[in-house]
Design an enzyme around this catalytic site. Structure first.
Site, short mmCIF file in Angstrom:
data_model
loop_
_atom_site.label_atom_id
_atom_site.label_comp_id
_atom_site.label_asym_id
_atom_site.label_seq_id
_atom_site.Cartn_x
_atom_site.Cartn_y
_atom_site.Cartn_z
N SER B 132 0.83 -1.20 0.00
CA SER B 132 0.00 0.00 0.00
C SER B 132 0.87 1.26 0.00
O SER B 132 1.59 1.48 -0.98
CB SER B 132 -0.97 -0.04 1.18
OG SER B 132 -1.97 0.92 1.02
N HIS B 174 -4.20 -0.89 -4.49
CA HIS B 174 -5.65 -1.13 -4.33
C HIS B 174 -6.33 -0.85 -5.67
O HIS B 174 -7.39 -0.25 -5.73
CB HIS B 174 -6.24 -0.19 -3.27
CG HIS B 174 -5.58 -0.24 -1.92
ND1 HIS B 174 -5.85 -1.22 -1.00
CD2 HIS B 174 -4.64 0.56 -1.36
CE1 HIS B 174 -5.12 -1.00 0.10
NE2 HIS B 174 -4.38 0.06 -0.10
N GLU B 201 -5.17 -5.49 -4.78
CA GLU B 201 -5.00 -5.96 -3.41
C GLU B 201 -4.60 -7.44 -3.39
O GLU B 201 -4.94 -8.20 -4.30
CB GLU B 201 -6.29 -5.74 -2.62
CG GLU B 201 -6.58 -4.25 -2.44
CD GLU B 201 -7.82 -3.94 -1.62
OE1 GLU B 201 -8.55 -4.88 -1.25
OE2 GLU B 201 -8.05 -2.75 -1.34
#
Lengths: 267, 267
Positions: B132, B174, B201
């Site tokens: 992330s 994401h 993800e």
């Protein structure tokens, strides 16, 4: 219109078009339909709120100066045989399909006398317009549903027969707003369509002959699968991610034009 | 490791990776770091919950059999000068950046002795991993933030300096789950990066030399802007939609490889 006149334009809207302000997108539909001489028919088959939706579009098309506006609602295939509706369609210069559920349009109209009348009118020059569900139904095969914001997989999208106004193309709507690239790619891999068009909200393509022009606030994402060199569809299970190599992508905002036959932007 | 050893791999994760089950993605990080001989350092700079996040990764890396796991937390540039932290980094075979806010990583670490130590260790063969925010920071220029599910426009994305482990590339995370194609395209048009990588993800790329391999549940979307023939960036206002023609797109799931130099999937 006379017998020599050619197929009318399509105005395919990605949903949520402006109905209060300048109405840039709907304005183009009314203009293409003949402006103050337009005879517009609002088709509310897709929606479960035909009265409200029909009234809303009647109001906005009248405000934009359409010569006349009538609403045809169908809730069954039986409705699609009513002489009164067929008579209204035969006078139309612009036929507009509202949003709702694209399956209702196909279920209630496809293959009925009303379907035939609309296609005939289109062949004679009438404009066919549609927003959201009314956009999705335009191709020969349509995206019925499926998850937004997902990577491409076979079960990310459901496909079924469409109304056949724009063959060889797949249309998805609310495109950027709902993050639908994955499902459009998934649909393209599974269907023998050459091009996918992802149309943003308050944005439309106006298709004339083999070209379209973009109008509105957002953009149109053109996905050209004919340039792709590889996919892994064979033997893929439905929840496994699809691989797809060498797809070409164009992002076209207001004013941009695209050649659907040569599959190139016209700059 | 000796002085002749080359730059270590990068393990760049799109966020929300499995930490309870098979841990397909984190497993690859531990494996690349040396497995049972790995000395892993968890960098919690990005997160406001360093204790919880540090404990969580320590647990999972230990469960996967890493030789040792230590946590280095930095909340200021001053923290990034601490001898103890520098000493820990100097023993590391794998350095893992957690999620949180990528700006915190850059603000607290970039240009400090800790930054230098990490890069040095990477040059000597240590793996750099990140998920992330820890993925976003990998390039020389990073996506700091911006709206998901939007069409590309200049104000759809904010860009700033990254940590420089993967120059010439832009990384977004994401990716499918948040519908981020628009902002990645917007970033690519504004930055002189050749390639954009949108990582889903529970999915990662493992970069070795000039290649990467995809592992995990989702897919990696490669956007190649070097093939593009037109954009309208010049004179564009920041809320106006960007036009972009001829971009090439590859969707690569688990097991697929990509040549970053030649910019082609390896099939």
């Amino acid at each position: 219109m006379n017998a020599e006149q050619k197929r009318g334009p399509l105005v395919i809207i990605g949903g949520a078009e402006d109905k209060k302000g300048d109405c840039v997108v709907l304005r183009e539909f009314v203009r293409a339909s003949g402006g103050v001489k337009a005879h517009i028919v609002v088709m509310t088959a897709a929606t479960s709120y035909p009265k409200e939706v029909g009234d809303e579009y009647t109001l906005v098309f009248e405000r934009l100066g359409a010569g006349s506006v009538q609403v045809v609602h169908t809730e069954s295939r039986f409705d699609s045989e009513r002489e009164e509706s067929l008579g209204i369609i035969k006078q139309a210069t612009g036929i507009f399909f509202t949003g709702g559920d694209q399956l209702r349009i196909v279920d209630f109209i496809k293959g009925t006398p009303l379907d035939e009348a609309i296609h005939q009118r289109h062949q004679m020059g009438a404009v066919i317009g549609g927003t959201s569900a009314g956009a999705a139904m335009m191709p020969s095969e349509m995206i019925v549903g499926g998850a937004s914001v997902s990577h491409p997989s076979v079960d990310a999208v459901r496909i079924g027969p469409g109304m056949g106004f724009l063959p060889g193309i797949l249309v998805d709507q609310h495109f950027a707003q709902r993050g639908r690239l994955g499902r459009l790619l998934a649909a393209l891999v599974q269907e023998p369509a050459d091009l996918g068009l992802g149309i943003d909200e308050d944005t439309a393509i106006i298709v004339k002959d083999d070209e379209f022009t973009v109008v509105g606030q957002g953009a149109v994402t053109v996905v050209d699968e004919t340039t792709s060199t590889h996919n892994n569809l064979e033997g893929l299970l439905k929840d496994e991610p699809i691989a797809l190599c060498g797809v070409q992508l164009h992002i076209l905002p207001h004013g941009y034009r695209f050649d659907l036959k040569k599959r190139v932007p016209l700059l």
